[in-house]
Design a protein around this motif. Structure first.
Motif, short mmCIF file in Angstrom:
data_model
loop_
_atom_site.label_atom_id
_atom_site.label_comp_id
_atom_site.label_asym_id
_atom_site.label_seq_id
_atom_site.Cartn_x
_atom_site.Cartn_y
_atom_site.Cartn_z
N ALA A 1 -4.36 27.60 -13.63
CA ALA A 1 -4.33 28.97 -14.14
C ALA A 1 -3.54 29.84 -13.18
CB ALA A 1 -5.76 29.49 -14.26
N GLY A 2 -2.94 30.87 -13.71
CA GLY A 2 -2.25 31.84 -12.86
C GLY A 2 -3.26 32.74 -12.18
N LEU A 3 -2.76 33.70 -11.43
CA LEU A 3 -3.62 34.63 -10.72
C LEU A 3 -3.54 35.98 -11.40
CD1 LEU A 3 -4.16 35.12 -7.02
CD2 LEU A 3 -3.17 37.04 -8.24
N HIS A 4 -4.69 36.61 -11.61
CA HIS A 4 -4.75 37.97 -12.13
C HIS A 4 -5.78 38.70 -11.28
CE1 HIS A 4 -5.74 40.95 -15.60
NE2 HIS A 4 -5.02 41.51 -14.65
N ALA A 5 -5.35 39.76 -10.60
CA ALA A 5 -6.24 40.45 -9.67
C ALA A 5 -6.06 41.95 -9.75
CB ALA A 5 -5.96 39.99 -8.24
N SER A 6 -7.15 42.66 -9.50
CA SER A 6 -7.11 44.11 -9.28
C SER A 6 -6.92 44.31 -7.78
CB SER A 6 -8.41 44.76 -9.73
OG SER A 6 -8.59 44.58 -11.11
N THR A 7 -5.97 45.17 -7.40
CA THR A 7 -5.65 45.34 -5.98
C THR A 7 -5.49 46.81 -5.62
OG1 THR A 7 -3.25 45.25 -6.26
CG2 THR A 7 -4.38 43.14 -6.00
N GLU A 8 -5.44 47.06 -4.32
CA GLU A 8 -5.20 48.40 -3.80
C GLU A 8 -4.14 48.32 -2.70
OE1 GLU A 8 -7.59 52.09 -1.69
OE2 GLU A 8 -8.56 50.14 -1.86
N VAL A 9 -3.19 49.24 -2.73
CA VAL A 9 -2.15 49.30 -1.69
C VAL A 9 -2.81 49.80 -0.40
CG1 VAL A 9 0.04 50.35 -0.99
CG2 VAL A 9 -0.36 49.80 -3.41
N VAL A 10 -2.65 49.01 0.70
CA VAL A 10 -3.27 49.39 1.97
C VAL A 10 -2.26 49.72 3.07
CG1 VAL A 10 -5.47 48.23 1.54
CG2 VAL A 10 -3.60 46.96 2.60
N TRP A 11 -1.02 49.29 2.94
CA TRP A 11 0.04 49.68 3.87
C TRP A 11 1.38 49.58 3.16
CZ3 TRP A 11 3.84 46.13 4.78
CH2 TRP A 11 3.53 44.78 4.65
N ILE A 12 2.37 50.31 3.70
CA ILE A 12 3.70 50.37 3.09
C ILE A 12 4.76 50.31 4.18
CG2 ILE A 12 5.32 51.88 1.86
CD1 ILE A 12 2.92 53.04 0.38
N ALA A 13 5.85 49.58 3.91
CA ALA A 13 7.02 49.56 4.79
C ALA A 13 8.25 49.71 3.92
CB ALA A 13 7.08 48.24 5.58
N ASP A 14 8.97 50.83 4.08
CA ASP A 14 10.18 51.07 3.30
C ASP A 14 11.26 50.06 3.68
OD1 ASP A 14 9.10 53.20 1.91
OD2 ASP A 14 9.72 54.65 3.43
N GLN A 15 12.04 49.65 2.69
CA GLN A 15 13.11 48.68 2.86
C GLN A 15 14.44 49.34 2.48
OE1 GLN A 15 12.37 45.25 3.91
NE2 GLN A 15 10.62 46.53 4.43
N PRO A 16 15.56 48.78 2.94
CA PRO A 16 16.86 49.33 2.56
C PRO A 16 17.04 49.34 1.03
CG PRO A 16 17.10 47.70 4.31
CD PRO A 16 15.67 47.64 3.84
N GLY A 17 17.74 50.34 0.54
CA GLY A 17 18.03 50.42 -0.88
C GLY A 17 16.89 50.99 -1.72
N GLY A 18 15.86 51.54 -1.08
CA GLY A 18 14.77 52.16 -1.82
C GLY A 18 13.62 51.24 -2.17
N ALA A 19 13.72 49.96 -1.82
CA ALA A 19 12.62 49.03 -2.09
C ALA A 19 11.50 49.26 -1.09
CB ALA A 19 13.12 47.59 -2.01
N GLN A 20 10.36 48.67 -1.36
CA GLN A 20 9.22 48.73 -0.45
C GLN A 20 8.60 47.35 -0.30
OE1 GLN A 20 6.29 51.42 -2.03
NE2 GLN A 20 6.82 53.00 -0.56
N ARG A 21 8.11 47.09 0.90
CA ARG A 21 7.18 45.99 1.13
C ARG A 21 5.84 46.65 1.33
NH1 ARG A 21 8.98 40.59 4.29
NH2 ARG A 21 10.79 40.24 3.01
N PHE A 22 4.79 46.04 0.79
CA PHE A 22 3.47 46.65 0.96
C PHE A 22 2.40 45.58 0.91
CE2 PHE A 22 5.19 47.23 -3.28
CZ PHE A 22 4.23 46.68 -4.12
N GLY A 23 1.29 45.93 1.51
CA GLY A 23 0.13 45.05 1.52
C GLY A 23 -0.86 45.47 0.45
#
Length: 99
Positions: A70-92
């Motif tokens: 089965a695939g994964l389906h989860a409810s989540t909350e953003v806990v940290w953010i790191a901006d990336q070049p070009g307007g993208a984001q990495r986040f936890g």
């Protein structure tokens, strides 16, 4: 709603699996394609072209290519953010519930 501060020093207590899998992030009526960089039993690191804020709640779906898994389906909350070049984001994302 205010959350108590979380000490992220414990994050190394959980095994992180590097997966670099395509994921779908669902927020309100939007579906955003993103990449899950790594995954643990309590959360995941994601890179997306759209910007989010700490505290945002997202539904995450990772489809499985295998019919027996089965695939994964989860409810989540953003806990940290790191901006990336070009307007993208990495986040936890902290996993709140699995469906």
């Amino acid at each position: 709603m205010s959350q108590p501060p979380v000490d992220y020093s414990e994050k190394r207590d959980f095994i992180r699996m590097r997966i670099e899998a395509e994921v779908q992030l669902l927020q309100a009526d939007q579906v955003i394609s993103a990449v899950c960089i790594d995954l643990s039993s309590t959360g995941m690191q994601v890179q997306a072209p759209q910007r989010f804020q700490v505290g945002d709640h997202l539904e995450v779906r990772i489809d499985s290519d295998h019919t027996a898994l089965a695939g994964l389906h989860a409810s989540t909350e953003v806990v940290w953010i790191a901006d990336q070049p070009g307007g993208a984001q990495r986040f936890g994302l902290r996993i709140l519930a699995m469906h």
